[in-house]
Design an enzyme around this catalytic site. Structure first.
Site, PDB file in Angstrom:
ATOM      1  N   GLY A 114       6.423   1.798 -28.282  1.00 54.37           N
ATOM      2  CA  GLY A 114       6.168   1.611 -26.845  1.00 54.37           C
ATOM      3  C   GLY A 114       7.215   0.756 -26.173  1.00 54.37           C
ATOM      4  O   GLY A 114       8.098   0.177 -26.812  1.00 54.37           O
ATOM      5  N   ARG A 117       9.892  -4.100 -24.020  1.00 60.57           N
ATOM      6  CA  ARG A 117      10.578  -5.000 -23.074  1.00 60.57           C
ATOM      7  C   ARG A 117      11.120  -4.230 -21.888  1.00 60.57           C
ATOM      8  O   ARG A 117      11.955  -4.726 -21.139  1.00 60.57           O
ATOM      9  CB  ARG A 117      11.691  -5.758 -23.761  1.00 60.57           C
ATOM     10  CG  ARG A 117      12.728  -4.876 -24.393  1.00 60.57           C
ATOM     11  CD  ARG A 117      13.916  -5.690 -24.744  1.00 60.57           C
ATOM     12  NE  ARG A 117      14.747  -5.013 -25.713  1.00 60.57           N
ATOM     13  CZ  ARG A 117      15.870  -5.508 -26.158  1.00 60.57           C
ATOM     14  NH1 ARG A 117      16.293  -6.665 -25.715  1.00 60.57           N
ATOM     15  NH2 ARG A 117      16.590  -4.857 -27.038  1.00 60.57           N
ATOM     16  N   LYS A 137      14.823  -3.481 -17.970  1.00 67.08           N
ATOM     17  CA  LYS A 137      14.889  -3.784 -19.403  1.00 67.08           C
ATOM     18  C   LYS A 137      15.084  -5.286 -19.570  1.00 67.08           C
ATOM     19  O   LYS A 137      16.080  -5.840 -19.117  1.00 67.08           O
ATOM     20  CB  LYS A 137      16.047  -3.022 -20.059  1.00 67.08           C
ATOM     21  CG  LYS A 137      16.098  -3.208 -21.581  1.00 67.08           C
ATOM     22  CD  LYS A 137      17.022  -2.194 -22.205  1.00 67.08           C
ATOM     23  CE  LYS A 137      17.140  -2.381 -23.715  1.00 67.08           C
ATOM     24  NZ  LYS A 137      18.009  -1.353 -24.311  1.00 67.08           N
ATOM     25  N   ASP A 149       9.801 -11.054 -27.634  1.00 68.59           N
ATOM     26  CA  ASP A 149       9.607 -11.778 -26.364  1.00 68.59           C
ATOM     27  C   ASP A 149       9.724 -10.935 -25.102  1.00 68.59           C
ATOM     28  O   ASP A 149       9.523 -11.444 -23.994  1.00 68.59           O
ATOM     29  CB  ASP A 149      10.603 -12.947 -26.289  1.00 68.59           C
ATOM     30  CG  ASP A 149      12.053 -12.473 -26.390  1.00 68.59           C
ATOM     31  OD1 ASP A 149      12.288 -11.247 -26.382  1.00 68.59           O
ATOM     32  OD2 ASP A 149      12.944 -13.332 -26.482  1.00 68.59           O
ATOM     33  N   GLY A 150      10.092  -9.677 -25.241  1.00 68.84           N
ATOM     34  CA  GLY A 150      10.201  -8.836 -24.043  1.00 68.84           C
ATOM     35  C   GLY A 150      11.458  -9.077 -23.224  1.00 68.84           C
ATOM     36  O   GLY A 150      11.625  -8.508 -22.152  1.00 68.84           O
ATOM     37  N   ARG A 207      17.424   0.198 -15.233  1.00 67.68           N
ATOM     38  CA  ARG A 207      17.869   1.517 -15.669  1.00 67.68           C
ATOM     39  C   ARG A 207      17.239   2.583 -14.783  1.00 67.68           C
ATOM     40  O   ARG A 207      16.126   2.404 -14.285  1.00 67.68           O
ATOM     41  CB  ARG A 207      17.439   1.773 -17.117  1.00 67.68           C
ATOM     42  CG  ARG A 207      17.744   0.644 -18.066  1.00 67.68           C
ATOM     43  CD  ARG A 207      17.733   1.109 -19.490  1.00 67.68           C
ATOM     44  NE  ARG A 207      16.406   1.330 -20.046  1.00 67.68           N
ATOM     45  CZ  ARG A 207      16.201   1.523 -21.350  1.00 67.68           C
ATOM     46  NH1 ARG A 207      17.222   1.536 -22.189  1.00 67.68           N
ATOM     47  NH2 ARG A 207      14.981   1.716 -21.809  1.00 67.68           N
ATOM     48  N   ASP A 285      12.339   7.376 -31.367  1.00 65.40           N
ATOM     49  CA  ASP A 285      11.937   6.703 -30.127  1.00 65.40           C
ATOM     50  C   ASP A 285      13.122   6.500 -29.200  1.00 65.40           C
ATOM     51  O   ASP A 285      12.942   6.112 -28.052  1.00 65.40           O
ATOM     52  CB  ASP A 285      11.258   5.359 -30.437  1.00 65.40           C
ATOM     53  CG  ASP A 285      12.120   4.464 -31.309  1.00 65.40           C
ATOM     54  OD1 ASP A 285      12.455   4.874 -32.433  1.00 65.40           O
ATOM     55  OD2 ASP A 285      12.489   3.365 -30.859  1.00 65.40           O
ATOM     56  N   ASN A 286      14.331   6.749 -29.708  1.00 70.82           N
ATOM     57  CA  ASN A 286      15.519   6.611 -28.876  1.00 70.82           C
ATOM     58  C   ASN A 286      16.119   7.961 -28.528  1.00 70.82           C
ATOM     59  O   ASN A 286      17.308   8.058 -28.213  1.00 70.82           O
ATOM     60  CB  ASN A 286      16.564   5.741 -29.585  1.00 70.82           C
ATOM     61  CG  ASN A 286      16.117   4.289 -29.705  1.00 70.82           C
ATOM     62  OD1 ASN A 286      15.281   3.836 -28.934  1.00 70.82           O
ATOM     63  ND2 ASN A 286      16.669   3.578 -30.664  1.00 70.82           N
ATOM     64  N   ASP A 295      18.919   4.240 -24.517  1.00 70.97           N
ATOM     65  CA  ASP A 295      18.807   3.026 -25.332  1.00 70.97           C
ATOM     66  C   ASP A 295      20.128   2.627 -25.971  1.00 70.97           C
ATOM     67  O   ASP A 295      20.398   2.885 -27.141  1.00 70.97           O
ATOM     68  CB  ASP A 295      17.721   3.176 -26.414  1.00 70.97           C
ATOM     69  CG  ASP A 295      16.352   2.806 -25.852  1.00 70.97           C
ATOM     70  OD1 ASP A 295      16.215   2.754 -24.607  1.00 70.97           O
ATOM     71  OD2 ASP A 295      15.422   2.569 -26.637  1.00 70.97           O
TER      72      ASP A 295
END
Ligand code: AMP
Ligand code: MG
Length: 533
Positions: A114, A117, A137, A149-150, A207, A285-286, A295
């Site tokens: 998911g 960040r 991002k 930490d995002g 982005r 996921d990318n 990404d």
């Protein structure tokens, strides 16, 4: 969601952005509003607020992306827009959320990942009716942040900002970057995971892409057996992102859609290979469902031609994602997507056509791209051997990929001479050792190009349109980062400017096309990068 406020939905000159958030409106969201790490079921997104930052400052923006969003310089300098690009405030119509996806990382299914960040701001519609998802991002934690930490550091944000735009100007499908904002806060990172955490400056990139949907969005729902939601997401994605796909019976439509995904992915990979771009982390996921480069992490550009090269230190041992393996990895990733989609169709074997199509389109695009790089009007069967021999020579002699292909346009086909390409060598001893091999190869090449029959000037001009003079060499990005960390952001602007015209000779900017200097050969950030970002 109806737009009601005329103050921002009206198409007046001073409006900022107009939003129409279909992903939120048409797909189910997470009922739980707790912003803490957890598994999210039965939903494609979770509502989440960005975490405000101390002192946002716009470092740079892309004028082309701003223009695509109908934002002029005046609007971009407004404090309320900069605040929005930092996650400190929302503009009317914005709604913030993180999306839910999973993925295969380094060959293994890892379950839910998911947007850990990345926080979406909604879908902006420009005056021409084009739709763009906006995503911050590094805007703080989300339910998908797991233990992280995002946030994002300045160095990785500079790399993403510059490379997104560089790729676009090279003609390669990619997510874009509207802005690079310094947060005025620090982020702790242990760059090489070796027990040396340090405070680094933080940043946020906004982005922009028609869709940030990844293969992993579909994989996660299939893995959880949530076929109803998987079907909804497929229907939504086709309707919003593939409107040109012809109607048909559901299983035919699914198969046709998968073919389209495979074709786009094949074209993307041929582009990466033609310019020497190594993504570095081709996890599922990318992988963008609409075929974009997405990404930007530990990516890199091939300097000396080396099929086994990977910029990613995490992948140094197995080299799963090295330069030469990328096309095969994309195929493997498409197989994982096919596995997920096959749960929706009784005719799962129909999806095999897409994978075959990937191989065909990739082969066709690769040959076309390299014929063009060699200045040949059409690819002929025997050219495969010519190219393979060149690759082997370039590898052994450590020849710079970008410099070589650019220099090849200068070779006199009547008197081919390896001296024309001296600048492409990194090492004098190898230049000497392989001089006669290169001369022999050039003689074969010249014979082939003469047979192709294009007038010299025309051939050189055509080659210069496809062989870039300027790419975001790893050491250049690192120099811009080093200087920015010391307070001098000038090089970010210079690189952004140079990389807007990568195929043009730009007098006075030779420094930006210089091949990797010796000091950068083994320096962190220049030839090796970690995932820590
Ligand atoms: P990546 O390797 O960048 O594709 O990230 C893989 C996963 O880790 C994604 O779910 C990211 O959102 C998440 N992630 C990476 N870095 C962070 C971070 N600093 N904070 C939260 N999540 C992160
Ligand atoms: Mg990712």
């Amino acid at each position: 969601m109806q737009r009601r406020s005329s103050s921002w939905s009206g198409r007046t000159d001073n409006r900022m952005l107009v939003f129409d958030n279909r992903f939120l409106r048409e797909l189910p969201g997470d009922a739980d509003r707790r912003n803490e790490p957890r598994q999210v079921h039965g939903a494609c997104w979770s509502p989440v607020d960005p975490t405000p930052v101390a002192a946002p400052r716009l470092i740079a923006h892309s004028r082309e992306v701003a223009a695509a969003l109908d934002l002029n310089d005046d609007l971009l300098s407004r404090p309320e827009l900069v605040a929005a690009l930092a996650g400190n405030a929302l503009l009317p119509g914005m709604a913030t959320y993180a999306s839910c996806y999973g993925g295969h990382q380094f060959g293994h299914w890892v379950g839910q990942l998911g947007d850990g960040r990345a926080i979406l701001l909604g879908e902006a519609i420009n005056r021409r009716g084009e739709r763009f998802e906006l995503q911050l991002k590094g805007a703080g934690p989300t339910p998908y942040s797991r233990r992280a930490d995002g946030r994002a550091v300045l160095r990785s944000s500079i790399r993403e900002f510059l490379c997104s735009e560089a790729m676009h100007h090279l003609g390669i499908p990619t997510t874009r970057a509207l802005s690079l904002v310094a947060t005025g806060e620090t982020v702790v990172r242990d760059m090489f995971y070796d027990g040396h955490p340090v405070d680094e400056p933080g940043a946020i990139v906004c982005r922009v892409a028609p869709s940030f949907t990844r293969f992993g969005h579909f994989e996660l729902l299939a893995a959880r057996g949530d076929q109803a939601l998987l079907q909804r997401l497929v229907d939504f994605t086709i309707a919003r992102d593939f409107p040109e796909l012809p109607a048909g019976r559901p299983e035919e439509r699914l198969a046709a859609w998968f073919v389209e995904i495979c074709q786009r992915t094949a074209r993307l990979l041929a582009h990466w290979m033609r310019v020497g771009f190594v993504h570095g982390v081709m996890n599922t996921d990318n992988m963008s469902i609409i075929g974009l480069t997405i990404d930007y992490g530990p990516y890199g550009w091939v300097d000396n031609f080396d099929p086994g090269w990977t910029p990613n230190t995490t992948d140094a041992a197995s080299r799963r994602y090295c330069f030469a393996r990328q096309p095969a990895i994309a195929h493997w990733n498409l197989e994982r997507l096919a596995d997920a989609l096959s749960t929706l169709t009784p005719a799962a074997s129909d999806l095999a056509a897409g994978l075959e199509r990937y191989d065909q389109v990739y082969a066709g695009e690769f040959c076309a791209a390299f014929a063009a790089k060699l200045g040949l009007r059409a690819w002929q069967h025997d050219d495969a051997q010519l190219l393979e021999d060149l690759f082997e020579l370039m590898r052994l002699a450590e020849i710079d990929m970008t410099e070589f292909f650019r220099g090849l346009a200068q070779v006199d086909l009547e008197r081919p001479d390896s001296a024309t390409l001296q600048a492409a060598f990194y090492r004098a001893d190898l230049a000497q050792r392989f001089a006669s091999d290169l001369t022999r190869w050039l003689a074969r090449y010249a014979a082939r190009a003469r047979q192709d029959g294009q007038p010299a000037a025309q051939r050189a001009a055509a080659m210069n349109r496809v062989n870039p003079r300027y790419v975001l060499r790893n050491y250049l990005a690192q120099q811009a980062i080093d200087r920015a960390e010391q307070g001098d952001e000038q090089m970010i602007h210079e690189l952004l400017e140079v990389l807007r015209q990568p195929y043009d000779e730009q007098p006075g900017r030779q420094a930006f096309s210089a091949k990797r200097p010796d000091w950068a050969r083994h320096r962190a950030g220049c030839s090796m990068l970690s995932c820590s970002s």
